[in-house]
Design an enzyme around this catalytic site. Structure first.
Site, PDB file in Angstrom:
ATOM      1  N   ASP A  44       0.805  -1.227   0.000  1.00  0.00           N
ATOM      2  CA  ASP A  44       0.000   0.000   0.000  1.00  0.00           C
ATOM      3  C   ASP A  44       0.837   1.276   0.000  1.00  0.00           C
ATOM      4  O   ASP A  44       0.347   2.338   0.382  1.00  0.00           O
ATOM      5  CB  ASP A  44      -0.956   0.037   1.205  1.00  0.00           C
ATOM      6  N   GLY A  46       1.815   2.582  -2.731  1.00  0.00           N
ATOM      7  CA  GLY A  46       1.380   3.288  -3.936  1.00  0.00           C
ATOM      8  C   GLY A  46       2.180   2.980  -5.177  1.00  0.00           C
ATOM      9  O   GLY A  46       2.226   3.797  -6.102  1.00  0.00           O
ATOM     10  N   PRO A 122       5.661  -6.866  -6.079  1.00  0.00           N
ATOM     11  CA  PRO A 122       4.765  -6.986  -4.927  1.00  0.00           C
ATOM     12  C   PRO A 122       5.438  -6.581  -3.632  1.00  0.00           C
ATOM     13  O   PRO A 122       6.650  -6.724  -3.462  1.00  0.00           O
ATOM     14  CB  PRO A 122       4.402  -8.480  -4.916  1.00  0.00           C
ATOM     15  N   LYS A 176       2.482   9.836  -1.247  1.00  0.00           N
ATOM     16  CA  LYS A 176       1.284  10.252  -0.506  1.00  0.00           C
ATOM     17  C   LYS A 176       1.560  11.495   0.347  1.00  0.00           C
ATOM     18  O   LYS A 176       1.042  11.639   1.465  1.00  0.00           O
ATOM     19  CB  LYS A 176       0.761   9.100   0.360  1.00  0.00           C
ATOM     20  N   MET A 177       2.382  12.397  -0.198  1.00  0.00           N
ATOM     21  CA  MET A 177       2.666  13.639   0.520  1.00  0.00           C
ATOM     22  C   MET A 177       1.407  14.478   0.702  1.00  0.00           C
ATOM     23  O   MET A 177       1.322  15.295   1.639  1.00  0.00           O
ATOM     24  CB  MET A 177       3.731  14.447  -0.238  1.00  0.00           C
ATOM     25  N   GLY A 478      14.950 -49.569  -2.343  1.00  0.00           N
ATOM     26  CA  GLY A 478      13.643 -50.032  -1.882  1.00  0.00           C
ATOM     27  C   GLY A 478      13.518 -49.801  -0.388  1.00  0.00           C
ATOM     28  O   GLY A 478      14.460 -49.372   0.280  1.00  0.00           O
ATOM     29  N   LEU A 479      12.351 -50.084   0.135  1.00  0.00           N
ATOM     30  CA  LEU A 479      12.095 -49.882   1.556  1.00  0.00           C
ATOM     31  C   LEU A 479      12.963 -50.799   2.419  1.00  0.00           C
ATOM     32  O   LEU A 479      13.477 -51.824   1.948  1.00  0.00           O
ATOM     33  CB  LEU A 479      10.621 -50.147   1.862  1.00  0.00           C
ATOM     34  N   LYS A 484      16.611 -55.901  -0.478  1.00  0.00           N
ATOM     35  CA  LYS A 484      17.720 -55.345  -1.280  1.00  0.00           C
ATOM     36  C   LYS A 484      19.020 -56.092  -1.031  1.00  0.00           C
ATOM     37  O   LYS A 484      19.689 -56.549  -1.963  1.00  0.00           O
ATOM     38  CB  LYS A 484      17.924 -53.852  -0.936  1.00  0.00           C
ATOM     39  N   SER A 552      18.084 -45.348  -0.161  1.00  0.00           N
ATOM     40  CA  SER A 552      18.203 -44.182  -1.068  1.00  0.00           C
ATOM     41  C   SER A 552      16.823 -43.662  -1.459  1.00  0.00           C
ATOM     42  O   SER A 552      16.400 -43.826  -2.600  1.00  0.00           O
ATOM     43  CB  SER A 552      19.031 -44.529  -2.300  1.00  0.00           C
TER      44      SER A 552
END
Length: 641
Positions: A44, A46, A122, A176-177, A478-479, A484, A552
Site C-alpha cells: 500500500d 502506492g 509486490p 502520498k505527501m 527399496g524400503l 535389497k 536411497s
C-alpha cells in the site's frame, strides 16, 4: 505556367519537409536508450498507482483502455477520483479484490528522451521471490515509502535486496505527501531515517523526492505544493540517469556463446549477447574454459557486418582460426580473461516453498552455462531487519544466506559485483525443473584453484580390459526389509562364480565406517548417498562391477549418482515390496520402533520414499523369488556387454 508552378511549389516543399521530419523523428525514436526500473516497497505504498500515473501522463493508454479503466474505477469505488491508476497494473483478479500486487507486472512507456520498461513488484513478504525476479534485470529501483508510515520492514527488505542484486541507482520516493499536507519536516525525517539504514547495508547514495502518485505531484512537473523541493521530477531523473549498459561498455569484452551459427560450409560464427565491453575485427580473443586464442575477422548481424559492437548488442563473431567453441563457452579479451573454477562462495535468495536440501544436486544455470551443483550448509543467513548474521542449517522460502557450492566441472565466471551476466545464476530442481533459488557468486575458493585433476596413464578402460568386463553400478533401492541386501548378495555370488570382479556396498556396513558420522535426517541421508556415489564412481574407474544396497529414498540423489557415471553404467534395480509386506517381515524390528515413536525419520513411516519412475529393473518380491530375481539381473547385466 509560372503561376501554376508558384502555387504548387510550396505544397511540394512542405511534403518533403514533413517526410524529413518523420524520418528524423523515427530515427530519434529508434536510437533512444532503454531504462529498466522497478518500483518496490511495502504494501500500500502506492507502487501500482505511481506506474499507472506514469503511463497516463506519458499518453501510453489507448482510448478503449481508458474507457475500460474508468468503468473499473467506478466498480472499485475510488475516493472521488475518476481513475484508479493502480488498475492499469494490477491485472490479476486476486490483486484487484485484495488491493495488492501479487505478480510482477511489466509495462512499457516512453518519453521524448528515453524508452522505459518498468516492473511493478509486490510488497508482501510472501511474494519476495517475485520481487527478486523483477529486480534481476533492473538498472534503477524506485523505493516507495508511505509518508504517513515511514520506513517499514519491507522497505528495508527490498532495499537490501536491491543492493544485493547490484542496483546502483536508487530513488527514494516519499509518496502520498498530499495526505500529510506536504509537510517538509515529515519528508526530512523519513529521508534521515532511511539514510541511516542505507549506510548500514552499503548503499552509498540515493535520490530522494516528495511525490504523490494520486495527485501527480513531482511526477512529470514540479509541484507548487512543495516549493521547498528543488530537485528534479521523477520523469526528469529517469530520463537522465546513467543506464547499466553504458557502464558495461567500458569493461573488458565478454560474450557468452548461445549457439554456433553454421548455415552452410562457407560460414562458421559464434552468436551471443555481448555482456560487457566491445569487439571489432582484428581483436585478439580467448575462448574459455579451453583457453584457446584467435583473432576476430568479422562481427556479423542480420543487417550486415559491424565495424564495432558493444555491450547489449546481439552479434555473431567469426574467428581467423578453426578452434573449438560451443554453447556455454565465453569469448573474452585475450589478455584479460575471466576466471574458471568449480568451488565458490555465493549469496543465495531461496525462492521455493520447500527448504533447501544440503548436499542435494541441483542444476546451476549461469548465462549459457548449465552444470550440476551441490550446496553446503549455509555459513549464515541474514536477518534483513537487523542485518545480523544468524546460524542456519538450511534456507527456507525468502531466506537470504551465504553458502559454499561445488559444481561438477569448472565454469567461467566473474564476481557478481563485476558482472551480472557471469556472476548471477539460478538453481533449478532436477526433478521438478522449478527454479528454487537466485544467487550471486562472491568469489572462487582457493582450494578450487589449488586442487587439479591428476592425469593418469592407466585409464578406466585399461582397468576394465584387464578384468575382461564392463564396469557398472547396480543400484538396489527399496524400503527397509524389501530384500535389497539379500538379492544384491545373491547377484554378487553369481557374478563371482562367473569370474567377474565385484564389490558390494551395503547400507548398514557403510555406516559403520565411511558414513559413521551421519544420522538419518534428510540432509544426512542425502550426504550418505552422495558419498556412496563418489566411492562407486572410483570403483568403476578401477574396472569393478559395484553393487549397492541402500534405501536411497530420494529420486534426486539416485539421479545424481547416475549423472556421475558414463551413460549405460548405472543400473537402477527397484525392489518393489509393498510397505505392509516389508513391515510384516520387519527382520530388524525397525518398523515396530518407528510405529511406537522410538525411531524418528524412518522411511515409509515418518520419512518419504520416492519410488523410481523408470528403473532398469523392477523386482516384485511378492511374485518373484530372490533367486529368480538375481538370475534375471545377472542375465541383463551380462547380456548388455
Amino acid at each position: 505556367m509560372t503561376d501554376q508552378i508558384t502555387k504548387e511549389e510550396p505544397v511540394y516543399v512542405t511534403e518533403a519537409l514533413i517526410a524529413e521530419d518523420i524520418d528524423a523523428y523515427l530515427d530519434q525514436h529508434q536510437h533512444k536508450t532503454m531504462l529498466r526500473f522497478i518500483t518496490c516497497g511495502s504494501v500500500d505504498d502506492g507502487k501500482s498507482t505511481l506506474i499507472g500515473r506514469l503511463l497516463y501522463d506519458s499518453k501510453m493508454i489507448f482510448e478503449d483502455q481508458l474507457a475500460a479503466l474508468e468503468t473499473d474505477s467506478k466498480k472499485v469505488g475510488t475516493q472521488g477520483q475518476e481513475i484508479d491508476f493502480a488498475l492499469l497494473v494490477d491485472g490479476l483478479a486476486a490483486e484487484r479484490e485484495q488491493g495488492i500486487t501479487i505478480d510482477v507486472a511489466y509495462r512499457f512507456f516512453n518519453t521524448e528522451k528515453r524508452k522505459f520498461i518498468v516492473a511493478d513488484c509486490p510488497g508482501h513478504e510472501q511474494y519476495t521471490r517475485n520481487m527478486v525476479t523483477g529486480a534481476s534485470t533492473a538498472d534503477l529501483a524506485v523505493i516507495l515509502i508511505d509518508a504517513r508510515k515511514g520506513v517499514l520492514v519491507q522497505t528495508r527488505r527490498h532495499s537490501y535486496l536491491c543492493h544485493l542484486i547490484g542496483i546502483k541507482n536508487i530513488v527514494l520516493a516519499v509518496n502520498k505527501m498530499d495526505l500529510v499536507d506536504y509537510d517538509h519536516a515529515v519528508f526530512d525525517a523519513i529521508v534521515k531515517d532511511y539514510a541511516e539504514f542505507a549506510r548500514s547495508i552499503g548503499i552509498e547514495s540515493f535520490t530522494a523526492m516528495p511525490i504523490s502518485g494520486f495527485k501527480g505531484d513531482n511526477i512529470t512537473t514540479l509541484s507548487a505544493n512543495t516549493p521547498w523541493y528543488k530537485g528534479p521530477t521523477l520523469v526528469e531523473h529517469l530520463e537522465t540517469v546513467e543506464v547499466l549498459s553504458s557502464v558495461d561498455a567500458d569493461k573488458a569484452f565478454r560474450m557468452p556463446v548461445q549457439w554456433v551459427n553454421r548455415p552452410n560450409l562457407d560460414f562458421r560464427g559464434f552468436s551471443g549477447l555481448i555482456a560487457t565491453g566491445s569487439v571489432k575485427p582484428g581483436d585478439a580473443v580467448r575462448v574459455l574454459p579451453s583457453g584457446k586464442t584467435s583473432t576476430v575477422t568479422r562481427v556479423v548481424t542480420l543487417d550486415g557486418d559491424l565495424d564495432e559492437a558493444v555491450a547489449g548488442q546481439s552479434v555473431t563473431v567469426c574467428f581467423a582460426d578453426e578452434i573449438d567453441c560451443s554453447r556455454g563457452d565465453v569469448i573474452a579479451t585475450a589478455d584479460n580473461p575471466p576466471q574458471a573454477a568449480d568451488q565458490f562462495e555465493a549469496t543465495l535468495v531461496w525462492l521455493n516453498d520447500e527448504a533447501m536440501h544440503v548436499g542435494r544436486a541441483y542444476w546451476l544455470k549461469l548465462g549459457t552455462q548449465t552444470v550440476s551443483v551441490t550446496v553446503q550448509q549455509p555459513k549464515y543467513v541474514v536477518n534483513v531487519n537487523t542485518m545480523e548474521q544468524l546460524a542456519a542449517k538450511t534456507l527456507d522460502l525468502n531466506a537470504i544466506g551465504v553458502a559454499e557450492l561445488t559444481t561438477d566441472r569448472a565454469i567461467v565466471f566473474e564476481p557478481y559485483a563485476d558482472s551480472r551476466t557471469l556472476g548471477g545464476f539460478i538453481l533449478i530442481d532436477k526433478i521438478t525443473n522449478a527454479t528454487v533459488a537466485a544467487g550471486m557468486l562472491n568469489f572462487s575458493l582457493r582450494r578450487s584453484q589449488n586442487v587439479h585433476w591428476q592425469a593418469l596413464d592407466v585409464s578406466r578402460e585399461a582397468h576394465a580390459a584387464l578384468k575382461n568386463q564392463r564396469p557398472a553400478v547396480l543400484w538396489f533401492t527399496g524400503l527397509s526389509g524389501s530384500g535389497k541386501s539379500t538379492i544384491a548378495n545373491l547377484v554378487e555370488k553369481k557374478l563371482h562364480a562367473l569370474g567377474k570382479h565385484t564389490f558390494l556396498l551395503d547400507g548398514d556396513n557403510v555406516r559403520h565406517g565411511l558414513n559413521k558420522d551421519l544420522g538419518f535426517t534428510e540432509a544426512d541421508r542425502i550426504e550418505n548417498i552422495r558419498r556412496v556415489g563418489e566411492v562407486s564412481k572410483l570403483m568403476t574407474d578401477a574396472g569393478l562391477i559395484v553393487l549397492t544396497a541402500f534405501i536411497s529414498p530420494f529420486r534426486a540423489e539416485r539421479e545424481m549418482v547416475r549423472a556421475m557415471l558414463p551413460q549405460g553404467e548405472f543400473v537402477e534395480v527397484f525392489i518393489d515390496t509393498p510397505l505392509e509386506e516389508a513391515e510384516r517381515r520387519d527382520v530388524k524390528g525397525l518398523y515396530k520402533k518407528a510405529r511406537s515413536g522410538q525411531l524418528k525419520n524412518f522411511t515409509g513411516i515418518d520419512s518419504p520414499y520416492e519410488a523410481p519412475e523408470q528403473p532398469e529393473v523392477r523386482v516384485d518380491t511378492t511374485r518373484e523369488t530372490p533367486e529368480d530375481a538375481a538370475e534375471r539381473i545377472v542375465n541383463l547385466l551380462l547380456g548388455a556387454k
